[in-house]
Write a protein that holds these residues in place. Sequence first.
Motif, short mmCIF file in Angstrom:
data_model
loop_
_atom_site.label_atom_id
_atom_site.label_comp_id
_atom_site.label_asym_id
_atom_site.label_seq_id
_atom_site.Cartn_x
_atom_site.Cartn_y
_atom_site.Cartn_z
N ARG A 151 0.86 -1.18 0.00
CA ARG A 151 0.00 0.00 0.00
C ARG A 151 0.90 1.23 0.00
N VAL A 152 0.71 2.11 -0.96
CA VAL A 152 1.65 3.21 -1.15
C VAL A 152 0.91 4.50 -1.45
N LEU A 153 1.37 5.61 -0.88
CA LEU A 153 0.81 6.93 -1.14
C LEU A 153 1.46 7.53 -2.37
N ILE A 154 0.64 7.97 -3.31
CA ILE A 154 1.16 8.57 -4.55
C ILE A 154 0.48 9.93 -4.72
N ALA A 155 1.29 10.96 -4.83
CA ALA A 155 0.76 12.32 -4.97
C ALA A 155 0.15 12.52 -6.34
N SER A 156 -0.68 13.52 -6.45
CA SER A 156 -1.30 13.85 -7.73
C SER A 156 -0.25 14.07 -8.81
N LYS A 157 -0.46 13.43 -9.96
CA LYS A 157 0.41 13.53 -11.14
C LYS A 157 1.78 12.87 -10.95
N GLU A 158 1.97 12.21 -9.84
CA GLU A 158 3.26 11.57 -9.56
C GLU A 158 3.29 10.15 -10.07
N THR A 159 4.48 9.70 -10.52
CA THR A 159 4.73 8.31 -10.87
C THR A 159 5.72 7.73 -9.88
N LYS A 160 5.38 6.58 -9.34
CA LYS A 160 6.30 5.89 -8.44
C LYS A 160 6.61 4.52 -9.00
N ASN A 161 7.87 4.12 -8.88
CA ASN A 161 8.28 2.77 -9.26
C ASN A 161 8.28 1.91 -8.00
N ILE A 162 7.29 1.05 -7.90
CA ILE A 162 7.11 0.22 -6.71
C ILE A 162 7.85 -1.09 -6.91
N GLN A 163 8.83 -1.34 -6.05
CA GLN A 163 9.62 -2.57 -6.16
C GLN A 163 9.16 -3.57 -5.11
N LEU A 164 8.74 -4.72 -5.56
CA LEU A 164 8.25 -5.77 -4.68
C LEU A 164 9.05 -7.05 -4.88
N THR A 165 9.16 -7.83 -3.83
CA THR A 165 9.87 -9.11 -3.90
C THR A 165 8.86 -10.24 -4.02
#
Length: 875
Positions: free
Chosen positions: A817-831
């Motif tokens: 579960r991750v917070l992402i700001a408006s217009k932001e792209t996040k690279n979520i790394q999972l194992t």
Amino acid sequence: MKKILSGILILVCAFSLAQNYKYPFQNPKISVEQRIENLLGLLTVDEKIGMMMDNSKAVPRLEIPAYGWWNEALHGVARAGTATVFPQAIGMAATWDAPEHLKTFEMISDEARAKYNKSFDEANKTGRYEGLTFWTPNINIFRDPRWGRGQETYGEDPYLTSVLGVAAVKGLQGDDPQYFKTHACAKHFAVHSGPEWNRHSYNAEISKRDLYETYLPAFKALVLEGNVREVMCAYNAFEGQPCCANNTLLNDILRGKWKYYGMVVSDCWALADFYQEKYHGTHPDEKSAATDALKHSTDLECGDTYNNLNKALASGLITEKDLDISMRRILKGWFELGMLDPKSSVHWNKIPYSVVDSDEHKKQALKMAQKSIVLMKNEKNILPLNKNIKKIAVVGPNADDGLMQLGNYNGTPSSTVTILDGIKTKFPNAEIIFEKGCEVADPSSKTSLYQNFMSQKNGEKGMKVEFFNNNEFKGKPVNISVNKTGINYNSFGGTQLAPGVARENTSAIISGIFKSSYSGDVVFSAFASDIYTLFVDGKEIATRKGPDARHPSEFPIKVEKGKEYLVELHHSQKGKYVNIGFEVYRKDLVNFVSVKEKVKDADVIIFAGGLSPSLEGEEMLVNADGFKGGDKTTIELPKVQRELLAELRNTGKPVVFVLCTGSALGLEQDEKNYDALLNAWYGGQSSGTAVADVLAGDYNPSGRLPITFYKNLEQLDNALSKTSKHQGFENYDMQGRTYRYMIENPLYAFGHGLSYSKFTYGDAQLSKNIINSNEKITITVPVTNISNKDGEEVVQIYVKRNNDVLAPVKTLRAFERVLIASKETKNIQLTISEDSFKFYDEKTDDLVSKSGDYTIFYGGTSENSGLKSLPIKVK
């Protein structure tokens, strides 16, 4: 020679360190093993047996106090007075937030330690619900929405259950290298999920594949990753043997494959089911039942069958060495919790009582309630509501019910915010119209008149309750109190009726002065587990006993406005459990047209309905259509609510359905009658505030379903295996059940949840496309918030084993579960762990890595249309 000298040196040192103590076992400076052996040698056989039951007997000569092993903390410290009440377990599962789950249970264990410290300081002992050993969490798989206790679990998925279960265990047990903060307990081991009505006699028979791939993974995780200190064996049987004396579960798997050296505790009075013909009836008597459970490593009994261990010893069925095997594990619990050590040596004892119900904990209860809410439907973006809205109609049986919000296995909060309260506070400038409309499942409308009771002439509000520790009302009451909220006492699940009240052979007198506020009929309604008599002004109105007493009976009485009436309910307990309920109300037929007329001018209608823990839960006496023994017989919304919803839809105004429930409902036929669906579960003490925050847009919903919402019961039952001798709910096969094995599209999928933000997924990258068996990989998932509102997204990773028709359609293997700001792209790394590619293997009778082609799915739901995929090969 060196080894001998070394051993002598250790003993000399131990003796030297122990000189300030009467016995070496009291010395916290020597090893736990040495302390156990010393104490074991000091205890008599009778003393050992007295310490092998949940109500552990004191040994005064050795300065060992009495202790109650039975304590509950499912979503807050339960049954022990004031405590912070977080959302019910199924609601916390809907947060999909392991870090916050861990934090929540750290707070729960803080309150638990504080309560224990206070109880021990005041009485130098701890009774039931005052100790440090908590029979939490419930990690059974919620395989069928009819199960009433499913609300206590983390849902239908083994991986989600494992992650949240381990977090709960770590939060409860703490991170001190010397002392555990409390004990956690993995329950109920292992193939256990209803029905409630036959759990004492049911024999579960499933494939080894289902056992290892569905029912065992969470228990294995809590044992091997969480170091859980207790495991509770279940009521039912598995493969013909009761779970608390089961070769496969206890000997082969738990003690054998997993090398578990902690305690096994029986579910309460489960051993009594062994020798009762109406239940399992697998053993001839108490002595043989106690013997078999002990031989299968059930160390501590919740119940009293182990009182027969003396007879087993005398008959040669067991030896004292058999007792000692279990006693070593029990005594280790005493020492690792510091319960026999000086208070100053255990730093957990410094936790002040002020943490209980503290502001910090209240804030966390609100945060978890907010995070648990799942926005399931939001047509035309009806939500969030305009802050300047002028008129809101709040309708429904759950709108102003704070007790409903607490779920079962709950504590007692200092205050509760209902949904109605939350809406009134959040929209102070709006006109709020409230109409209850109907009961949860009763086709009649009841207006409670309980507030018209006084405990005595000119006394305080409520009814006087007197409990006796005999069933003949003799002597002085052992507990006297004034109940201001309503009469509903039960000992199912082990709930103590009141402090000092015994479990068996009790009686109660419940009395009050009723002052009528009108002239006409007043309905007194009562039920009890055994025998009760209702008196009004000394006149016997009714006596009920046996089955006739167990279901609510209504007694209409003609009353005059302003006149006072002495009402008394006498209950005598003859059986094992106590259940007493009493209500007073005005009863009218539900007038849907009238409700519609009162709310038709509102700008929006908030309907707060669903279910209630008074209808679904553990082994309950419920008399309502669609419910049996705490379970559901149908998954539809109760008929009266469906009809009211349809009438509200006819107003032409937007309808928002706030669903309160501990389980999935088949809402397909009701979907047309609401524009938005907000699942608030049983959200705890701050549920009303959390719901209002979401309705107003002050909190952006981000919860996800931990269970599948089927379209209807037929969709579920038609998919179940027809090869099992059990059908429907009693069938434990996984074929066609849950998102992992379901072929058809449900109404709402596991992992589903909407937001006021909008997210898109880019193309993910794997660290490797070809891996060796037993090798983990990472996946990097780009997620963009393309909306104008910051929000949290739950990124979900699923794995499918291709070309294996018996394997799950897909199964959850990672999430964040991750917070992402408006217009932001996040690279979520999972194992994606190596266990993600393990499946049952008949040759090894265990899970092993399987080579072959796999598909990795990723997205914000388990629904195929919302997922992207990548291929991967395992060598």
